[in-house]
Structures are given as structure tokens and as C-alpha cells.
Motif scaffolding. Sequence first.
Motif, PDB file in Angstrom:
ATOM      1  N   ASP A 106      -4.581   0.457  -2.775  1.00  0.00           N
ATOM      2  CA  ASP A 106      -4.475   1.720  -2.036  1.00  0.00           C
ATOM      3  C   ASP A 106      -3.234   2.498  -2.479  1.00  0.00           C
ATOM      4  O   ASP A 106      -2.419   2.922  -1.653  1.00  0.00           O
ATOM      5  N   HIS A 126      -9.271   2.488  -0.333  1.00  0.00           N
ATOM      6  CA  HIS A 126      -9.014   3.922  -0.452  1.00  0.00           C
ATOM      7  C   HIS A 126      -9.065   4.371  -1.909  1.00  0.00           C
ATOM      8  O   HIS A 126      -9.487   5.494  -2.200  1.00  0.00           O
ATOM      9  N   ASP A 127      -8.644   3.518  -2.826  1.00  0.00           N
ATOM     10  CA  ASP A 127      -8.705   3.855  -4.253  1.00  0.00           C
ATOM     11  C   ASP A 127     -10.146   4.088  -4.696  1.00  0.00           C
ATOM     12  O   ASP A 127     -10.432   5.008  -5.469  1.00  0.00           O
ATOM     13  N   ARG A 128     -11.054   3.244  -4.206  1.00  0.00           N
ATOM     14  CA  ARG A 128     -12.443   3.327  -4.662  1.00  0.00           C
ATOM     15  C   ARG A 128     -13.281   4.321  -3.852  1.00  0.00           C
ATOM     16  O   ARG A 128     -14.501   4.407  -4.030  1.00  0.00           O
ATOM     17  N   ILE A 151      -3.485   5.362  -3.682  1.00  0.00           N
ATOM     18  CA  ILE A 151      -3.830   6.737  -3.328  1.00  0.00           C
ATOM     19  C   ILE A 151      -4.658   6.709  -2.034  1.00  0.00           C
ATOM     20  O   ILE A 151      -5.418   5.778  -1.794  1.00  0.00           O
ATOM     21  N   ASN A 156      -6.717   9.447  -0.618  1.00  0.00           N
ATOM     22  CA  ASN A 156      -8.009  10.150  -0.642  1.00  0.00           C
ATOM     23  C   ASN A 156      -8.463  10.544   0.766  1.00  0.00           C
ATOM     24  O   ASN A 156      -9.643  10.439   1.115  1.00  0.00           O
ATOM     25  N   HIS A 208      -0.672   4.687  -0.405  1.00  0.00           N
ATOM     26  CA  HIS A 208      -1.457   5.777   0.187  1.00  0.00           C
ATOM     27  C   HIS A 208      -0.873   7.140  -0.184  1.00  0.00           C
ATOM     28  O   HIS A 208      -0.764   8.036   0.665  1.00  0.00           O
ATOM     29  N   ASP A 232       0.844  -1.207   0.000  1.00  0.00           N
ATOM     30  CA  ASP A 232       0.000   0.000   0.000  1.00  0.00           C
ATOM     31  C   ASP A 232       0.877   1.255   0.000  1.00  0.00           C
ATOM     32  O   ASP A 232       1.770   1.391   0.843  1.00  0.00           O
ATOM     33  N   ILE A 264      -7.328  -2.732  -6.966  1.00  0.00           N
ATOM     34  CA  ILE A 264      -8.110  -1.601  -6.461  1.00  0.00           C
ATOM     35  C   ILE A 264      -8.395  -1.823  -4.977  1.00  0.00           C
ATOM     36  O   ILE A 264      -9.027  -2.814  -4.592  1.00  0.00           O
ATOM     37  N   TYR A 292      -9.610   5.144 -13.310  1.00  0.00           N
ATOM     38  CA  TYR A 292      -8.452   5.417 -12.461  1.00  0.00           C
ATOM     39  C   TYR A 292      -7.250   5.855 -13.298  1.00  0.00           C
ATOM     40  O   TYR A 292      -6.541   6.798 -12.943  1.00  0.00           O
ATOM     41  N   HIS A 343      -6.551  -7.087  -2.512  1.00  0.00           N
ATOM     42  CA  HIS A 343      -6.171  -6.042  -1.567  1.00  0.00           C
ATOM     43  C   HIS A 343      -6.257  -6.546  -0.130  1.00  0.00           C
ATOM     44  O   HIS A 343      -5.339  -6.329   0.664  1.00  0.00           O
ATOM     45  N   PHE A 394      -6.021  -1.530 -13.808  1.00  0.00           N
ATOM     46  CA  PHE A 394      -6.647  -1.518 -12.489  1.00  0.00           C
ATOM     47  C   PHE A 394      -7.690  -2.631 -12.417  1.00  0.00           C
ATOM     48  O   PHE A 394      -8.621  -2.678 -13.221  1.00  0.00           O
TER      49      PHE A 394
END
Length: 239
Positions: free
Chosen positions: A62, A111-113, A64, A66, A33, A31, A108, A132, A156, A143
Motif C-alpha cells: 500500500d 490499495h496498490d492493486r 499508494i 488510490n 498510502h 504502509d 503489492i 507499477y 501485505h 513489485f
Amino acid sequence: MQSRYRLKPHEILALQKMRETETRNVLVIGDLHEPFCLDEYLDWCLEQYEIYQCNQVVFIGDIIDNHYSSYHETSADGMGGADELELSIKRIARWYKAFNQKGTKVIIGNHDRMIMRKAQTSAIPSKWIKSYKEVLEVPNWDFVERFEQDGVQYIHGEGGTARTKCRADMQNTIQGHLHTQCYIEHYCGQNFRVFGMQVGCGIDHDSYAMAYAKRGKKPAIACGVVLGGNIPINLLMPL
């Protein structure tokens, strides 16, 4: 005079395929982040990619954070949505420059979604939302929710631990999501065996986005490799 053995056409084709077949060594990146990832984590992953002669990359989810859009409490002193997204794109560009080959898989994560979930909360059809790869400017990355290869599933990990998931699915399983866990466990039965691998992560534990876990365990900063398709190795970064 010795006679020369002549290969039949189908034997020549089989030999060519054998020579073209490349052993798959997969780098599994934990991850990120972004924009709250440790700067030195990229260097660590690049180093392991070279050491283990990897030729494929899987981001375990994750990529990203967000944070600004979290369903939980956010930092009043943190960046706004536009600033956090722009910084995330800028920092993900470093990863894309390092690993931009086609076929790179990005699992995915929750946090990505996050933005897609917010859209659903607001009753916005998914057709209105950009992909994405468009938003993050990474056209060669794929993705996916789940990736399976060589009898190994890459997920994930929102559903629990790798040790539980591999036994429930009776399949080799590699996952992230749990930042403080980094291990490989093998389970052997009468006729088969499976492994579960938690790959670790690359998060900056001191960033404001990780304040919710400040009193908890420190994260396991690590990536992993899978040699020959099904030999997993944890690679923890020196503290």
C-alpha cells in the motif's frame, strides 16, 4: 624456519566468499498510502536505516492509496484521479530518491492493486495495464505479491494478523495492512520457533482519505528492521 600453510584453491574461494558475504539488515517500511503519508515518516525511516546499518529495504505494501478509485465511499471534496495520482508520484519520488537501490522490494497491497481490480471489473485484460514501476516511475523497485528471504516471509497481510499467519504457515512472518497494530510475538515448539511481526504504518490519520477510521484507534506510526536476516525489531516513531 617456520613453514607457511598454503591454502588449497577451493579453500581460497571459500574464504573469499566468506569475506564478501555481507550481513543482511533489512529496513521494513510500513504502509504509506501516498499521497496521505506523514511527511516526517520518511525522515524516521532514513534515520533507522542509518542507525541499524541496513543494506536492504522492503516496503510492506500500500505505497499508494488510490482513494479516488476506492470500492468504498470516497470524499466528495477530495482530489480527482489525475491530481491524486500525480501528487502520489511526486511524493513517492522522495522515497525513491532515498531508497533507489536495485533489489528494493515492494509488496503489492490491496490499495496498490485497486486499479487492476477496476480493470478486471471492466473486463479489461491485464496486458493493457502498465506495470507499477512504469506508472510510479520507480524503475529499480521490484513489485511482488510475497517476498521470502532467510526463512522470513514478507506479505501485505490482507488474510489476517501476523500472529495468526506465522502459526498457520509455520514460518516467520512480517506484514502490514493493519494500521493500528505494531508488535512481535514469538511462538516456540519442541523443535522450532517462529515469530509474527506487525510493522505499523506511516499514514496521516487526519487526512480525508482516512476519515473512515476517524472514530477508531490511532495508527501505530512505525517501521521495523530485521537484523542478520531473522532478528525483528519494532521501531515506533515518537508522537
